[in-house]
Write an enzyme that holds these catalytic residues in place. Structure first.
Site, PDB file in Angstrom:
ATOM      1  N   ASP A  32       0.983  -1.236   0.025  1.00 54.50           N
ATOM      2  CA  ASP A  32       0.040   0.029   0.084  1.00 54.50           C
ATOM      3  C   ASP A  32       0.916   1.120   0.012  1.00 54.50           C
ATOM      4  O   ASP A  32       2.103   1.218   0.171  1.00 54.50           O
ATOM      5  CB  ASP A  32      -0.853   0.114   1.250  1.00 54.50           C
ATOM      6  CG  ASP A  32      -1.885   1.044   1.246  1.00 54.50           C
ATOM      7  OD1 ASP A  32      -2.426   1.525   0.205  1.00 54.50           O
ATOM      8  OD2 ASP A  32      -1.987   1.785   2.293  1.00 54.50           O
ATOM      9  N   SER A  33       0.343   2.424  -0.349  1.00 56.96           N
ATOM     10  CA  SER A  33       1.175   3.686  -0.259  1.00 56.96           C
ATOM     11  C   SER A  33       1.451   4.047   1.267  1.00 56.96           C
ATOM     12  O   SER A  33       2.308   4.758   1.464  1.00 56.96           O
ATOM     13  CB  SER A  33       0.277   4.738  -0.655  1.00 56.96           C
ATOM     14  OG  SER A  33      -0.936   4.924  -0.001  1.00 56.96           O
ATOM     15  N   CYS A  95      -4.076  -1.360  -2.050  1.00 58.06           N
ATOM     16  CA  CYS A  95      -4.356  -0.044  -2.356  1.00 58.06           C
ATOM     17  C   CYS A  95      -5.260  -0.142  -3.518  1.00 58.06           C
ATOM     18  O   CYS A  95      -5.081  -0.433  -4.490  1.00 58.06           O
ATOM     19  CB  CYS A  95      -2.968   0.489  -2.568  1.00 58.06           C
ATOM     20  SG  CYS A  95      -3.242   2.095  -3.173  1.00 58.06           S
ATOM     21  N   GLU A 174      -3.006   8.881   8.295  1.00 60.41           N
ATOM     22  CA  GLU A 174      -1.371   8.507   8.370  1.00 60.41           C
ATOM     23  C   GLU A 174      -0.856   9.118   9.488  1.00 60.41           C
ATOM     24  O   GLU A 174       0.056   9.091  10.288  1.00 60.41           O
ATOM     25  CB  GLU A 174      -0.930   9.033   7.087  1.00 60.41           C
ATOM     26  CG  GLU A 174      -1.015   8.285   5.905  1.00 60.41           C
ATOM     27  CD  GLU A 174      -0.113   6.914   5.744  1.00 60.41           C
ATOM     28  OE1 GLU A 174       0.929   6.969   6.330  1.00 60.41           O
ATOM     29  OE2 GLU A 174      -0.854   5.963   5.357  1.00 60.41           O
ATOM     30  N   CYS A 206     -10.926   2.840  -0.118  1.00 60.49           N
ATOM     31  CA  CYS A 206      -9.735   3.156   0.135  1.00 60.49           C
ATOM     32  C   CYS A 206      -9.335   2.222   1.384  1.00 60.49           C
ATOM     33  O   CYS A 206      -9.828   2.191   2.267  1.00 60.49           O
ATOM     34  CB  CYS A 206      -9.605   4.641   0.390  1.00 60.49           C
ATOM     35  SG  CYS A 206      -8.062   5.050   1.136  1.00 60.49           S
ATOM     36  N   HIS A 208      -7.436   2.820   3.755  1.00 59.69           N
ATOM     37  CA  HIS A 208      -7.198   3.632   4.618  1.00 59.69           C
ATOM     38  C   HIS A 208      -8.336   3.659   5.695  1.00 59.69           C
ATOM     39  O   HIS A 208      -8.383   3.863   6.757  1.00 59.69           O
ATOM     40  CB  HIS A 208      -6.779   5.009   4.656  1.00 59.69           C
ATOM     41  CG  HIS A 208      -5.042   4.993   4.189  1.00 59.69           C
ATOM     42  ND1 HIS A 208      -4.654   4.446   3.232  1.00 59.69           N
ATOM     43  CD2 HIS A 208      -4.179   5.533   4.987  1.00 59.69           C
ATOM     44  CE1 HIS A 208      -3.162   4.821   3.143  1.00 59.69           C
ATOM     45  NE2 HIS A 208      -2.933   5.417   4.205  1.00 59.69           N
TER      46      HIS A 208
HETATM   47  N1  DGL Z   1      -4.801   3.157   0.807  1.00 59.71           N
HETATM   48  C1  DGL Z   1      -4.562   3.792  -0.497  1.00 59.71           C
HETATM   49  C2  DGL Z   1      -6.203   3.241  -1.277  1.00 59.71           C
HETATM   50  O1  DGL Z   1      -6.668   2.257  -0.994  1.00 59.71           O
HETATM   51  C3  DGL Z   1      -4.125   4.781  -1.007  1.00 59.71           C
HETATM   52  C4  DGL Z   1      -4.062   6.124  -0.319  1.00 59.71           C
HETATM   53  C5  DGL Z   1      -3.685   7.323  -0.916  1.00 59.71           C
HETATM   54  O2  DGL Z   1      -2.284   6.883  -0.724  1.00 59.71           O
HETATM   55  O3  DGL Z   1      -3.961   8.296  -1.218  1.00 59.71           O
HETATM   56  O4  DGL Z   1      -6.599   3.935  -2.039  1.00 59.71           O
END
Ligand code: DGL
Length: 287
Positions: A32-33, A95, A174, A206, A208
């Site tokens: 993931d990012s 991600c 984050e 997402c 996150h």
């Molecule tokens: N967790 C990520 C997603 O599912 C990326 C969030 C990001 O880096 O903007 O899109």
């Protein structure tokens, strides 16, 4: 009877059996990012106790969601290569932004199986909705790609899908601002679009966002099912491992975290969220 599994001369079978034995023990790469992929790693650890994992969070370049499709593709390719350099037998792109920009192209680019989170998320959404009125929240990149919207409509052509980008959610997570007055204010602002939309399911598009579940649930109300692709993704990974004959044969349950930059809150959030001790975090340079 011969103690050997294969008859003399059956070299192809023998070497493929050897390769498989090696493959069984190799870890699964999860990418993931940043911190969001932990929501998927948690499900994977629970569902696949015979597997071990290498998690790569590209914290030097997070967020991906506000970057161009070209940049996301480049970062994701480098990240997948980094994981392959660690000898992983499969990569889970945990991600949504990266999954929506690179799949299915990456499936043919790499020889190991690559599993994304969008298809599993769509399956979960279709299962969760009754009235076919579905909200989809994600990063600007995921929403712009239209991946969820088109895949849901392909399965439920009469569905009403209402997308909403929520760019500030990722930096809040984050930063470890999981449930603060600011987080609630931002959530109310973004989710206002659903006030009169009468949705019965909201896709957390997402990885996150599941960390913000309590806040999101309070804002949209209990009648809206929150759809999280992590459970369905873990199911998909388990299916692919079985199909390819590369499932771990035991001794798993370990994970190693690699980041591309220091992240002060990562260790704490990871420990709290995964509910287990997080081993030392390794730092690497991706370029
Ligand atoms: N967790 C990520 C997603 O599912 C990326 C969030 C990001 O880096 O903007 O899109």
């Amino acid at each position: 009877m011969s103690p050997f599994k294969f008859a003399i001369g059956d070299n192809a079978k023998r070497s493929s059996a050897l390769k498989n034995t090696m493959t069984h023990q190799q870890p699964i790469g999860v990418f993931d990012s940043g911190i969001g992929g932990l929501t998927v790693l948690k499900e994977l650890l629970g569902r696949l106790p015979g597997e071990s994992f290498v998690y790569f969070g590209d914290t030097a370049r997070v967020p991906y969601g506000t970057k161009s499709a070209d940049a996301v593709k480049r970062f994701t390719r480098e990240s997948v290569r980094l994981l392959l350099g660690r000898g992983v037998k499969m990569v889970v792109i945990a991600c949504n932004t990266a999954s929506s920009e690179v799949l299915p192209a990456f499936e043919s680019e790499f020889t190991v199986p690559i599993v994304g989170v969008i298809e599993p998320g769509v399956r979960a959404a279709v299962a969760a909705t009754q009235r076919r009125r579905i909200g989809v929240i994600g990063t600007p990149g995921t929403i712009r790609s239209g991946a969820y919207q088109s895949k849901i409509m392909a399965r439920l052509p009469d569905a009403v899908v209402i997308p909403q980008a929520c760019p500030l959610f990722v930096p809040l997570v984050e930063e470890g601002w999981i449930d603060t007055p600011v987080t609630r204010l931002v959530a109310r602002e973004y989710l206002r679009v659903y006030e009169k939309a009468d949705i019965d399911a909201l896709v957390l598009g997402c990885t996150h966002y599941p960390l913000l579940k309590p806040v999101i649930a309070d804002v949209v109300g209990e009648k809206v099912a929150l759809v999280d692709s992590a459970v369905e993704t873990a199911r998909e990974v388990s299916r692919v491992l079985a199909e390819r004959g590369i499932a771990g044969t035991g001794g798993g349950g370990e994970f190693h975290i690699v980041l591309s930059d220091t992240s002060p809150s990562f260790g704490d959030i990871a420990t709290r969220f995964l509910g287990r001790r997080v081993p030392d975090i390794e730092l690497v340079s991706v370029v």
